[in-house]
Design a protein around this motif. Structure first.
Motif, PDB file in Angstrom:
ATOM      1  N   ALA A  11       0.826  -1.272   0.058  1.00  0.00           N
ATOM      2  CA  ALA A  11       0.003   0.111  -0.098  1.00  0.00           C
ATOM      3  C   ALA A  11       0.906   1.154   0.061  1.00  0.00           C
ATOM      4  O   ALA A  11       0.639   2.189  -0.909  1.00  0.00           O
ATOM      5  CB  ALA A  11      -0.918  -0.239   1.520  1.00  0.00           C
ATOM      6  N   GLU A  12       1.871   1.251   0.778  1.00  0.00           N
ATOM      7  CA  GLU A  12       2.800   2.361   0.975  1.00  0.00           C
ATOM      8  C   GLU A  12       3.427   2.576  -0.093  1.00  0.00           C
ATOM      9  O   GLU A  12       4.017   3.988  -0.710  1.00  0.00           O
ATOM     10  CB  GLU A  12       3.602   2.241   2.226  1.00  0.00           C
ATOM     11  N   GLU A  13       3.966   1.829  -0.816  1.00  0.00           N
ATOM     12  CA  GLU A  13       5.064   1.754  -1.925  1.00  0.00           C
ATOM     13  C   GLU A  13       4.679   1.703  -3.380  1.00  0.00           C
ATOM     14  O   GLU A  13       5.263   2.262  -4.176  1.00  0.00           O
ATOM     15  CB  GLU A  13       6.224   0.723  -1.597  1.00  0.00           C
ATOM     16  N   TYR A  14       3.497   1.034  -3.442  1.00  0.00           N
ATOM     17  CA  TYR A  14       2.956   0.707  -4.858  1.00  0.00           C
ATOM     18  C   TYR A  14       1.487   1.205  -5.004  1.00  0.00           C
ATOM     19  O   TYR A  14       1.296   1.609  -5.979  1.00  0.00           O
ATOM     20  CB  TYR A  14       3.126  -0.601  -4.955  1.00  0.00           C
ATOM     21  N   GLY A  15       0.604   1.201  -4.015  1.00  0.00           N
ATOM     22  CA  GLY A  15      -0.846   1.512  -4.039  1.00  0.00           C
ATOM     23  C   GLY A  15      -1.035   2.612  -4.563  1.00  0.00           C
ATOM     24  O   GLY A  15      -2.208   2.774  -5.362  1.00  0.00           O
ATOM     25  N   HIS A  16      -0.155   3.831  -4.516  1.00  0.00           N
ATOM     26  CA  HIS A  16      -0.597   5.082  -4.953  1.00  0.00           C
ATOM     27  C   HIS A  16      -0.445   5.180  -6.648  1.00  0.00           C
ATOM     28  O   HIS A  16      -0.835   6.001  -7.229  1.00  0.00           O
ATOM     29  CB  HIS A  16       0.119   6.360  -4.447  1.00  0.00           C
ATOM     30  N   THR A  17       0.239   4.241  -7.288  1.00  0.00           N
ATOM     31  CA  THR A  17       0.290   4.120  -8.652  1.00  0.00           C
ATOM     32  C   THR A  17      -0.611   3.334  -9.345  1.00  0.00           C
ATOM     33  O   THR A  17      -0.563   3.380 -10.432  1.00  0.00           O
ATOM     34  CB  THR A  17       1.754   3.376  -8.944  1.00  0.00           C
ATOM     35  N   PRO A  21      -6.589   3.893  -6.100  1.00  0.00           N
ATOM     36  CA  PRO A  21      -5.793   3.568  -5.115  1.00  0.00           C
ATOM     37  C   PRO A  21      -6.671   3.549  -3.942  1.00  0.00           C
ATOM     38  O   PRO A  21      -6.418   2.932  -2.821  1.00  0.00           O
ATOM     39  CB  PRO A  21      -4.934   4.955  -4.612  1.00  0.00           C
ATOM     40  N   GLN A  22      -7.964   4.103  -3.883  1.00  0.00           N
ATOM     41  CA  GLN A  22      -8.803   4.086  -2.721  1.00  0.00           C
ATOM     42  C   GLN A  22      -9.445   2.393  -2.609  1.00  0.00           C
ATOM     43  O   GLN A  22      -9.784   1.972  -1.512  1.00  0.00           O
ATOM     44  CB  GLN A  22     -10.048   4.965  -3.068  1.00  0.00           C
ATOM     45  N   GLY A  25      -7.212   0.613  -0.353  1.00  0.00           N
ATOM     46  CA  GLY A  25      -7.461   0.943   1.185  1.00  0.00           C
ATOM     47  C   GLY A  25      -8.507   0.132   1.543  1.00  0.00           C
ATOM     48  O   GLY A  25      -8.755  -0.425   2.597  1.00  0.00           O
ATOM     49  N   THR A  68      -6.061  -8.309  -3.821  1.00  0.00           N
ATOM     50  CA  THR A  68      -5.140  -7.612  -3.586  1.00  0.00           C
ATOM     51  C   THR A  68      -4.140  -8.248  -2.704  1.00  0.00           C
ATOM     52  O   THR A  68      -2.931  -7.802  -2.729  1.00  0.00           O
ATOM     53  CB  THR A  68      -5.896  -6.588  -2.832  1.00  0.00           C
ATOM     54  N   GLU A 167      -3.186   8.987 -16.474  1.00  0.00           N
ATOM     55  CA  GLU A 167      -3.737   7.834 -15.915  1.00  0.00           C
ATOM     56  C   GLU A 167      -3.115   6.469 -16.492  1.00  0.00           C
ATOM     57  O   GLU A 167      -2.836   6.661 -17.746  1.00  0.00           O
ATOM     58  CB  GLU A 167      -5.021   7.873 -16.088  1.00  0.00           C
TER      59      GLU A 167
END
Length: 283
Positions: A11-17, A21-22, A25, A68, A167
């Motif tokens: 989540a911290e290293e890859y989730g934002h890409t 992303p939600q 979470g 996930t 995107e």
């Protein structure tokens, strides 16, 4: 490593890409109460089936959540955090939903949306979904000019871009397509009224329509209808009106295999040659 460490690193290293992303979470919130303290060595078929019972949700939901977990494990393996990647056992893929709206049901839903929400943002969302079969998240990020959030409607050239330039493309394909004439008329009127986003409320982009949509569905007296039902409806209507599988796949950004498997029977040409061969008198 524990599953919690793997999930949090993902989540911290890859989730934002990722494209949404939600959703990572949401999946973590569901996975951590069960998997958090377990080691990766505990990831096996029996544990995955026990998780499904623990959650008590539909097979589709469990598949997304465990997917996930598998993605997080694969990421940890690629990054060298672990030396092997156990395989997550997923429930059987559920049969595709057949629910789609009749013309009368769609009219009732639109009327309930327009009557119950004076700003008209929900009615706009429904119209775009019915004319284009675009997924909910993509519609809610579309504007009338190129932007950093999502796609946009190019009314000068008559093309809708479901995905923004920045995107990532995912397996949920969001390819460009022509804007249907009837929808283009609505879009021009909305833009002339000062709208910057296709679906907006009091000048701001709408982030979600979940509650408003559920309320309109209830007021319209419908059952089993979700925002995704509108995509099913758009594709079904197109095939009923004679669209080919190939053209429908391109316009609705859905694979030809899915169009044929899920919606093909709605086409007047479905298995026509086979029926004709059966009915033809033998010489």
């Amino acid at each position: 490593m524990t599953c919690e460490e793997v999930l949090l690193a993902y989540a911290e290293e890859y989730g934002h890409t990722v494209a949404a992303p939600q959703r990572v979470g949401y999946a973590l919130a569901a996975l951590l109460p069960f998997w958090g303290s377990l080691k990766l060595s505990h990831v096996r078929g029996e544990t995955c089936r026990r998780y499904a019972k623990f959650r008590g949700r539909s097979a589709g939901t469990i598949r997304r959540e465990l997917g996930t977990l598998q993605a997080a494990i694969n990421y940890a393996h690629r990054e060298g955090y672990v030396t092997s990647a156990p395989v997550v056992t997923l429930p059987e893929k559920p049969e595709p939903r057949e629910r789609w709206l009749t013309r009368d049901e769609a009219a009732r839903l639109l009327w309930a949306a327009h009557r119950g929400h004076k700003a008209g943002h929900l009615a706009r969302f429904i119209l775009i979904a019915l004319y284009t079969g675009t997924r909910k998240d993509a519609i809610l990020r579309m504007g009338f000019a190129p932007n950093t959030v999502g796609g946009w409607f190019d009314l000068e050239r008559g093309i809708m871009y479901r995905r923004g330039a920045d995107e990532r493309q995912t397996k949920k394909r969001r390819t460009p397509a022509p804007i249907p004439r009837q929808l283009a008329a609505h879009l021009r009127r909305w833009r002339a009224g000062g709208a910057a986003w296709a679906v907006e409320y009091q000048g701001g982009r709408v982030g979600d329509v979940k509650r408003a949509f559920a309320k309109a569905v209830s007021e319209a007296g419908l059952d089993g209808v979700t925002p995704h039902t509108l995509k099913h409806t758009a594709i079904t209507w197109a095939l009923q009106n004679g669209a080919s599988t190939w053209d429908a796949a391109g316009f609705f950004a859905t694979s030809p295999e899915t169009i044929e498997r899920v919606y093909g029977h709605h086409s007047p040409a479905h298995q026509r040659s086979a029926v004709a061969a059966v009915e033809r008198a033998r010489k």
